[in-house]
Design a protein around this motif. Structure first.
Motif, short mmCIF file in Angstrom:
data_model
loop_
_atom_site.label_atom_id
_atom_site.label_comp_id
_atom_site.label_asym_id
_atom_site.label_seq_id
_atom_site.Cartn_x
_atom_site.Cartn_y
_atom_site.Cartn_z
N TYR A 83 0.97 -1.15 -0.21
CA TYR A 83 0.02 0.07 0.09
C TYR A 83 0.81 1.30 0.01
O TYR A 83 1.74 1.30 0.57
N ASP A 84 0.38 2.29 -0.62
CA ASP A 84 1.42 3.58 -1.03
C ASP A 84 1.02 4.40 0.07
O ASP A 84 1.99 5.26 0.37
N TYR A 85 0.04 4.75 0.68
CA TYR A 85 -0.47 5.81 1.67
C TYR A 85 -1.26 5.25 2.73
O TYR A 85 -2.09 4.04 2.52
N TRP A 86 -0.71 5.65 3.89
CA TRP A 86 -1.36 5.23 5.25
C TRP A 86 -1.97 6.33 5.90
O TRP A 86 -1.56 7.27 6.16
N GLY A 87 -3.12 5.94 6.75
CA GLY A 87 -3.42 6.70 7.92
C GLY A 87 -2.96 6.75 9.14
O GLY A 87 -1.97 5.87 9.15
N GLN A 88 -3.51 7.33 10.16
CA GLN A 88 -2.57 7.35 11.52
C GLN A 88 -3.37 6.15 12.50
O GLN A 88 -2.64 6.04 13.33
N GLY A 89 -4.23 5.56 11.91
CA GLY A 89 -5.04 4.51 12.77
C GLY A 89 -6.04 5.25 13.67
O GLY A 89 -6.01 6.35 13.98
N THR A 90 -6.74 4.06 14.09
CA THR A 90 -7.88 4.73 15.17
C THR A 90 -8.10 3.33 15.87
O THR A 90 -8.09 2.30 15.56
N GLN A 91 -8.23 3.66 17.50
CA GLN A 91 -8.02 2.38 18.32
C GLN A 91 -9.54 1.81 18.49
O GLN A 91 -10.41 2.42 18.61
N VAL A 92 -9.61 0.50 18.33
CA VAL A 92 -10.90 -0.18 18.64
C VAL A 92 -10.36 -1.12 19.73
O VAL A 92 -9.55 -2.08 19.76
N THR A 93 -11.30 -1.14 20.78
CA THR A 93 -11.22 -1.83 22.04
C THR A 93 -12.42 -2.65 22.30
O THR A 93 -13.62 -1.86 22.59
N VAL A 94 -12.19 -3.95 22.24
CA VAL A 94 -13.61 -4.79 22.61
C VAL A 94 -13.47 -5.19 23.90
O VAL A 94 -12.38 -5.93 24.28
N SER A 95 -14.70 -5.00 24.84
CA SER A 95 -14.45 -5.51 26.22
C SER A 95 -15.46 -6.76 26.04
O SER A 95 -16.15 -7.01 25.59
N SER A 96 -14.88 -7.73 27.33
CA SER A 96 -15.47 -8.78 27.36
C SER A 96 -16.76 -8.66 28.43
O SER A 96 -16.85 -7.88 28.84
#
Length: 119
Positions: free
Chosen positions: A106-119
């Protein structure tokens, strides 16, 4: 430039919708993908979509739960995530590539976003 949004904390079994807003390039010309990096693990492919939205690809563990889509008029990529489980906890990144090669470079990337799934 790619900017992700929509991450957060959700309980197992819940849903989230990630968005990736693109600017500065011809969005509709690019294949797009979502990747994720869980704590202590390598970044992995999640899903991809070709320039037109006509073809999609998914990593096996998310197939049937996640849906990738795009709106070229809005220069936006989406990832609808349903029936989330704790293994889906990760930073999610959107990425763009000039040629549709879902698990390739991939040529370009974003900075990311956190996904947290709790049990």
């Amino acid at each position: 430039r790619l900017v992700e949004s929509g991450g957060g904390l959700v309980q197992a079994g819940g849903s989230l919708r990630l968005s990736c807003a693109a600017s500065g390039h011809s969005f509709s010309s690019y294949g797009m993908g979502w990747h994720r990096r869980a704590p202590g693990q390598e970044r992995e492919f999640v899903a991809a979509i070709d320039w037109s939205g006509g073809s999609t690809w998914y990593e096996k563990s998310v197939k049937g739960r996640f849906t990738i889509s795009r709106d070229n008029a809005k220069n936006t990529l989406y990832l609808q995530m349903n029936n989330l489980n704790t293994d889906d906890t990760a930073v999610y990144y959107c990425a763009a590539q000039m040629y549709s090669d879902p698990k390739g470079i991939y040529d370009y990337w974003g900075q990311g976003t956190q996904v947290t799934v709790s049990s």
